[in-house]
Design a protein around this motif. Structure first.
Motif, PDB file in Angstrom:
ATOM      1  N   VAL A  36       0.814  -1.231   0.000  1.00 39.29           N
ATOM      2  CA  VAL A  36       0.000   0.000   0.000  1.00 39.29           C
ATOM      3  C   VAL A  36       0.845   1.277   0.000  1.00 39.29           C
ATOM      4  O   VAL A  36       0.329   2.357   0.252  1.00 39.29           O
ATOM      5  CB  VAL A  36      -1.025   0.006   1.160  1.00 39.29           C
ATOM      6  CG1 VAL A  36      -2.009  -1.136   1.009  1.00 39.29           C
ATOM      7  CG2 VAL A  36      -0.337  -0.045   2.511  1.00 39.29           C
ATOM      8  N   ARG A  37       2.121   1.145  -0.333  1.00 44.81           N
ATOM      9  CA  ARG A  37       2.940   2.341  -0.521  1.00 44.81           C
ATOM     10  C   ARG A  37       2.554   2.977  -1.852  1.00 44.81           C
ATOM     11  O   ARG A  37       1.773   2.433  -2.620  1.00 44.81           O
ATOM     12  CB  ARG A  37       4.429   1.964  -0.527  1.00 44.81           C
ATOM     13  CG  ARG A  37       4.904   1.399   0.800  1.00 44.81           C
ATOM     14  CD  ARG A  37       6.343   0.932   0.734  1.00 44.81           C
ATOM     15  NE  ARG A  37       6.489  -0.138  -0.255  1.00 44.81           N
ATOM     16  CZ  ARG A  37       7.593  -0.372  -0.949  1.00 44.81           C
ATOM     17  NH1 ARG A  37       8.671   0.367  -0.782  1.00 44.81           N
ATOM     18  NH2 ARG A  37       7.642  -1.373  -1.817  1.00 44.81           N
ATOM     19  N   SER A  38       3.122   4.126  -2.147  1.00 45.75           N
ATOM     20  CA  SER A  38       2.856   4.749  -3.445  1.00 45.75           C
ATOM     21  C   SER A  38       3.428   3.855  -4.550  1.00 45.75           C
ATOM     22  O   SER A  38       4.345   3.051  -4.307  1.00 45.75           O
ATOM     23  CB  SER A  38       3.501   6.136  -3.529  1.00 45.75           C
ATOM     24  OG  SER A  38       4.905   6.021  -3.641  1.00 45.75           O
ATOM     25  N   HIS A  39       2.879   3.995  -5.745  1.00 48.51           N
ATOM     26  CA  HIS A  39       3.368   3.185  -6.857  1.00 48.51           C
ATOM     27  C   HIS A  39       4.846   3.485  -7.143  1.00 48.51           C
ATOM     28  O   HIS A  39       5.611   2.586  -7.512  1.00 48.51           O
ATOM     29  CB  HIS A  39       2.518   3.402  -8.105  1.00 48.51           C
ATOM     30  CG  HIS A  39       2.793   2.401  -9.170  1.00 48.51           C
ATOM     31  ND1 HIS A  39       2.525   1.055  -9.011  1.00 48.51           N
ATOM     32  CD2 HIS A  39       3.357   2.534 -10.396  1.00 48.51           C
ATOM     33  CE1 HIS A  39       2.895   0.409 -10.108  1.00 48.51           C
ATOM     34  NE2 HIS A  39       3.406   1.273 -10.962  1.00 48.51           N
ATOM     35  N   THR A  40       5.258   4.720  -6.948  1.00 53.99           N
ATOM     36  CA  THR A  40       6.668   5.092  -7.135  1.00 53.99           C
ATOM     37  C   THR A  40       7.555   4.339  -6.154  1.00 53.99           C
ATOM     38  O   THR A  40       8.598   3.806  -6.534  1.00 53.99           O
ATOM     39  CB  THR A  40       6.855   6.615  -6.969  1.00 53.99           C
ATOM     40  OG1 THR A  40       6.032   7.280  -7.922  1.00 53.99           O
ATOM     41  CG2 THR A  40       8.296   7.015  -7.146  1.00 53.99           C
ATOM     42  N   GLU A  41       7.144   4.276  -4.875  1.00 55.76           N
ATOM     43  CA  GLU A  41       7.919   3.528  -3.876  1.00 55.76           C
ATOM     44  C   GLU A  41       7.999   2.054  -4.272  1.00 55.76           C
ATOM     45  O   GLU A  41       9.054   1.435  -4.181  1.00 55.76           O
ATOM     46  CB  GLU A  41       7.257   3.621  -2.497  1.00 55.76           C
ATOM     47  CG  GLU A  41       7.350   4.968  -1.833  1.00 55.76           C
ATOM     48  CD  GLU A  41       6.549   4.990  -0.553  1.00 55.76           C
ATOM     49  OE1 GLU A  41       7.177   5.029   0.532  1.00 55.76           O
ATOM     50  OE2 GLU A  41       5.299   4.964  -0.625  1.00 55.76           O
ATOM     51  N   TRP A  42       6.858   1.506  -4.699  1.00 59.20           N
ATOM     52  CA  TRP A  42       6.793   0.099  -5.076  1.00 59.20           C
ATOM     53  C   TRP A  42       7.729  -0.192  -6.246  1.00 59.20           C
ATOM     54  O   TRP A  42       8.432  -1.205  -6.256  1.00 59.20           O
ATOM     55  CB  TRP A  42       5.341  -0.261  -5.432  1.00 59.20           C
ATOM     56  CG  TRP A  42       5.139  -1.686  -5.806  1.00 59.20           C
ATOM     57  CD1 TRP A  42       4.958  -2.751  -4.958  1.00 59.20           C
ATOM     58  CD2 TRP A  42       5.087  -2.230  -7.133  1.00 59.20           C
ATOM     59  NE1 TRP A  42       4.791  -3.906  -5.679  1.00 59.20           N
ATOM     60  CE2 TRP A  42       4.864  -3.617  -7.025  1.00 59.20           C
ATOM     61  CE3 TRP A  42       5.194  -1.673  -8.404  1.00 59.20           C
ATOM     62  CZ2 TRP A  42       4.757  -4.447  -8.128  1.00 59.20           C
ATOM     63  CZ3 TRP A  42       5.087  -2.503  -9.508  1.00 59.20           C
ATOM     64  CH2 TRP A  42       4.865  -3.873  -9.357  1.00 59.20           C
ATOM     65  N   LYS A  43       7.754   0.700  -7.257  1.00 59.96           N
ATOM     66  CA  LYS A  43       8.607   0.492  -8.424  1.00 59.96           C
ATOM     67  C   LYS A  43      10.089   0.473  -8.053  1.00 59.96           C
ATOM     68  O   LYS A  43      10.878  -0.238  -8.674  1.00 59.96           O
ATOM     69  CB  LYS A  43       8.342   1.575  -9.477  1.00 59.96           C
ATOM     70  CG  LYS A  43       7.056   1.342 -10.231  1.00 59.96           C
ATOM     71  CD  LYS A  43       6.653   2.425 -11.190  1.00 59.96           C
ATOM     72  CE  LYS A  43       7.726   3.142 -11.904  1.00 59.96           C
ATOM     73  NZ  LYS A  43       7.260   4.131 -12.869  1.00 59.96           N
ATOM     74  N   LEU A  44      10.476   1.221  -7.048  1.00 59.07           N
ATOM     75  CA  LEU A  44      11.881   1.279  -6.640  1.00 59.07           C
ATOM     76  C   LEU A  44      12.351  -0.014  -5.972  1.00 59.07           C
ATOM     77  O   LEU A  44      13.503  -0.409  -6.126  1.00 59.07           O
ATOM     78  CB  LEU A  44      12.122   2.462  -5.714  1.00 59.07           C
ATOM     79  CG  LEU A  44      12.009   3.833  -6.371  1.00 59.07           C
ATOM     80  CD1 LEU A  44      12.070   4.935  -5.314  1.00 59.07           C
ATOM     81  CD2 LEU A  44      13.101   4.016  -7.415  1.00 59.07           C
TER      82      LEU A  44
END
Length: 113
Positions: A36-44
């Motif tokens: 449930v983090r931001s998609h940007t955080e998830w992509k990293l």
């Protein structure tokens, strides 16, 4: 999601990074990892096979009821209200204790997208 899900002092069920890592090796088909983090955080950096949904856009109709749901965020703060909502709707749900920070600390596998 209700305001009391964010403010409640009631503890939520948790799973440790070590226990999750072991379960992913043994019974990954029974788990649904909800990051449930931001998609940007998830992509990293994310746990392999996790699904990215912002804490503010989780659609319960897209979450399988026949699996154990593991909610993931950075430090286990954003995942808490989601776990409470899932439990209220009859899901078997846990949050990753310590979030991705403890997952990384143990140097368990991650992916980048």
């Amino acid at each position: 999601m209700k305001i009391k899900d964010w403010l409640s002092f009631t503890p939520t069920p948790q799973i440790t990074a070590q226990a999750l890592h072991k379960q992913l090796k043994e019974e990954h088909n029974n788990l649904f990892l909800l990051d449930v983090r931001s998609h940007t955080e998830w992509k990293l950096s994310h746990i392999p096979s996790s699904h990215s949904r912002s804490v503010f856009s989780v659609d319960l109709t897209k979450i399988p009821k026949d699996k154990t749901i593991i909610c993931i965020c950075l430090t286990a703060h954003r995942s808490t209200p989601i776990v409470r909502e899932l439990l209220r709707h009859g899901y078997n749900a846990y949050e990753l204790h310590g979030g991705m920070r403890l997952w990384w600390k143990h140097d368990f596998p991650t992916e980048k997208s």
